[in-house]
Write an enzyme that holds these catalytic residues in place. Structure first.
Site, PDB file in Angstrom:
ATOM      1  CG  ASP A 186     -13.256  -1.198   1.713  1.00 52.02           C
ATOM      2  OD1 ASP A 186     -13.426  -0.455   2.622  1.00 52.02           O
ATOM      3  OD2 ASP A 186     -12.408  -2.377   2.173  1.00 52.02           O
ATOM      4  CG  ASN A 194      -2.393  -4.264   7.399  1.00 46.93           C
ATOM      5  OD1 ASN A 194      -1.461  -4.002   6.638  1.00 46.93           O
ATOM      6  ND2 ASN A 194      -3.510  -3.451   7.747  1.00 46.93           N
ATOM      7  CG  ASP A 203       1.290   1.160   5.348  1.00 45.26           C
ATOM      8  OD1 ASP A 203       0.001   1.143   5.429  1.00 45.26           O
ATOM      9  OD2 ASP A 203       2.182   1.823   6.294  1.00 45.26           O
ATOM     10  CD  GLU A 229      -9.700  -1.187   5.058  1.00 42.97           C
ATOM     11  OE1 GLU A 229      -9.390  -0.328   5.928  1.00 42.97           O
ATOM     12  OE2 GLU A 229     -10.261  -2.205   5.573  1.00 42.97           O
TER      13      GLU A 229
END
Lengths: 322, 203
Positions: A186, A194, A203, A229
């Site tokens: 993860d 983000n 991304d 993720e």
């Protein structure tokens, strides 16, 4: 043969090839379609062997076909789907078709003249259009199959396909008594990332880290996106110790180098949970995911950017920092 | 539309088929250079909707093949000939025809075998009723990848009546069994009945 006012001109203008040979495979007739496509003149080749004039026809095969037509006095067929062409001819779609030669459907028919001499007539139909459509269809189906398996953003396997492979590999490992390990990892603090750099920044980190991880894996490993993720890697024929080693290398590959996004340099890390298959039964793959997930949870709790492996029955966990 | 065959029509058809089989086996023997023994074929007229069930047990394995070839003659004689067989059976005869057993030529081998069996038999049948048949190219409707029963269901629903001909070829050192189905649409059945009636009257 083409003296008749009706059938003669039709034969000559037919958009299919017509070829007639006698019992010794000597050419008796070629219509204009065939003469033009193969750049030979009937007057020059009449009486010559078919195999001499068209040197690259599959001779043994054609002899067998013609023998069955003559012996059984019944037609024989050849489809482009099984044999793309019998005689190498250019086709009339030189630009829009990917194939070099005309795809052909051939019909071989028994014939005899008034004196009873036997011949074989071969009709050659241009099936290039069907061939081209079929090829388009196949490429499209392949692309569709590919996109049905792959995660659009990261190009690793999507969850559904990855889980199917995990299930199959678990069954295979059980049957052949081979070790199998699972990594779940993860991206640490993805939400924060983000928020700071925008979703495009997040991304680009996912894209870059999956590329780095993929470079460290073998062809036999299955790498998939499990959730937003979160990713999973099935390591075939690998015991826990080996899996931990791979996991540490992956962990290091992500944290050792920042990802560049526009003018930013984004530092990221991952936490990895490792488990080796140790149960049997139909739900073994689910148990394995649960164990790796538990190890991953512990890796997060222990401070992230690390590898933790699950060990059965233990309440304390093995901690390895990178 | 009465598509039920009378006993006379049936006997006549059986006789025509026996002779056609004889002609076919004679031609095949000369072509294959081996002795061909053909058992008198059992024929059965069945409603086409019953066909899939009839073949399900025998051909439900993945190793069966199903090849179709259309035929068309004068006087409204037309239909579709279907040859069903087990693939390992087909490989026995393929060696005689000079094929390798690699999978690349398997489809070609299947269509060739079916076409030879179908056209020699049907030509023999046509000869006896002063007819001439033309044929479409054979097409494998089902092989390893597809389910034979489903393919039969898809095909059979277009036809009213099926003439089921069980053919068993015995070659020296080789035995080869297959089933041939002649699927015939309703109006063609009527045309065939008229032809049979004419033959019966002549005798």
């Amino acid at each position: 043969m083409s003296n008749d006012w009706l059938t003669g001109p039709i034969l000559e203008q037919l958009n299919s090839g017509v070829l007639v040979v006698d019992e010794d495979f000597q050419l008796v007739y070629l219509n204009s379609f065939l003469q033009r496509h193969s750049s030979v003149q009937l007057t020059e080749v009449k009486g010559k062997s078919l195999f001499q004039v068209f040197a690259d026809v599959p001779e043994a095969w054609l002899r067998r076909k013609f023998a069955s037509v003559l012996e059984l006095q019944s037609p024989s067929f050849s489809s482009w789907e099984q044999r793309q062409y019998v005689i190498k001819l250019p086709h009339l779609r030189p630009v829009t078709s990917s194939s070099q030669y005309m795809a052909q459907n051939c019909t071989m028919l028994p014939l005899h003249d008034p004196t009873g001499r036997r011949y074989v007539c071969m009709l050659i139909e241009d099936a290039t259009d069907a061939f081209v459509y079929q090829q388009h269809l196949q490429t499209t189906l392949q692309k569709l199959e590919q996109s049905n398996r792959v995660d659009g953003l990261t190009q690793v396997l999507n969850r559904r396909y990855w889980e199917e492979q995990l299930k199959l590999e678990v069954q295979r490992a059980q049957r052949y008594r081979q070790p199998l390990s699972l990594l779940l990892f993860d991206l640490d603090k993805f939400k924060q990332l983000n928020d700071q750099y925008g979703h495009l920044g997040g991304d680009s980190v996912l894209i870059e880290l999956t590329a780095r991880v993929r470079a460290l894996l073998r062809d036999t490993d299955w790498f998939g996106r499990y959730g937003g993720e979160e990713f999973g890697i099935v390591l075939t024929n690998t015991a826990l110790a080996g899996a931990v080693e791979v996991a540490e290398r992956i962990c290091l590959a992500v944290s050792s180098k920042a990802v560049t996004f526009h003018e930013h340099s984004i530092q990221s890390s991952i936490s990895v949970g490792v488990a080796q298959l140790d149960t049997t039964g139909d739900r073994a793959h689910e148990v394995l995911i649960g164990q790796a997930d538990m190890a991953l949870y512990n890796a997060k709790k222990e401070g992230r950017n690390r590898v933790i492996s699950y060990s059965a029955g233990e309440t304390a966990f093995m901690v390895k920092t990178v | 539309m009465n598509t039920v065959f009378s006993e006379e029509q049936r006997d006549c058809l059986q006789e025509l088929i026996n002779v056609a089989m004889g002609l076919a086996s004679d031609k095949l023997a000369r072509f294959l250079n081996t002795f061909v023994h053909l058992q008198v074929p059992a024929i059965e007229l069945v409603n086409s909707t019953q066909i899939p069930a009839q073949f399900e047990a025998q051909y439900s394995s993945a190793e069966a093949a199903f090849v179709s070839q259309g035929f068309l003659g004068n006087g409204g004689v037309r239909g579709e000939a279907i040859v069903l067989y087990q693939l390992d059976n087909a490989h026995r005869i393929s060696a005689l025809l000079g094929y390798d057993t690699d999978s690349a030529s398997e489809l070609e081998m299947l269509t060739d075998i079916s076409s030879i069996l179908t056209t020699t038999f049907l030509n023999g049948l046509a000869e006896q009723i002063d007819n001439q048949l033309s044929y479409s190219a054979p097409r494998v409707l089902s092989s390893r990848q597809n389910n034979v029963t489903q393919a039969l269901i898809d095909t059979a629903c277009h036809w009213e009546l099926a003439l089921k001909v069980d053919i068993s070829y015995q070659l020296i050192d080789h035995s080869f069994n297959c089933d041939m189905l002649l699927l015939i649409p309703g109006e063609a059945v009527l045309n065939i009945q008229q032809i049979l009636d004419r033959i019966v009257e002549e005798y």
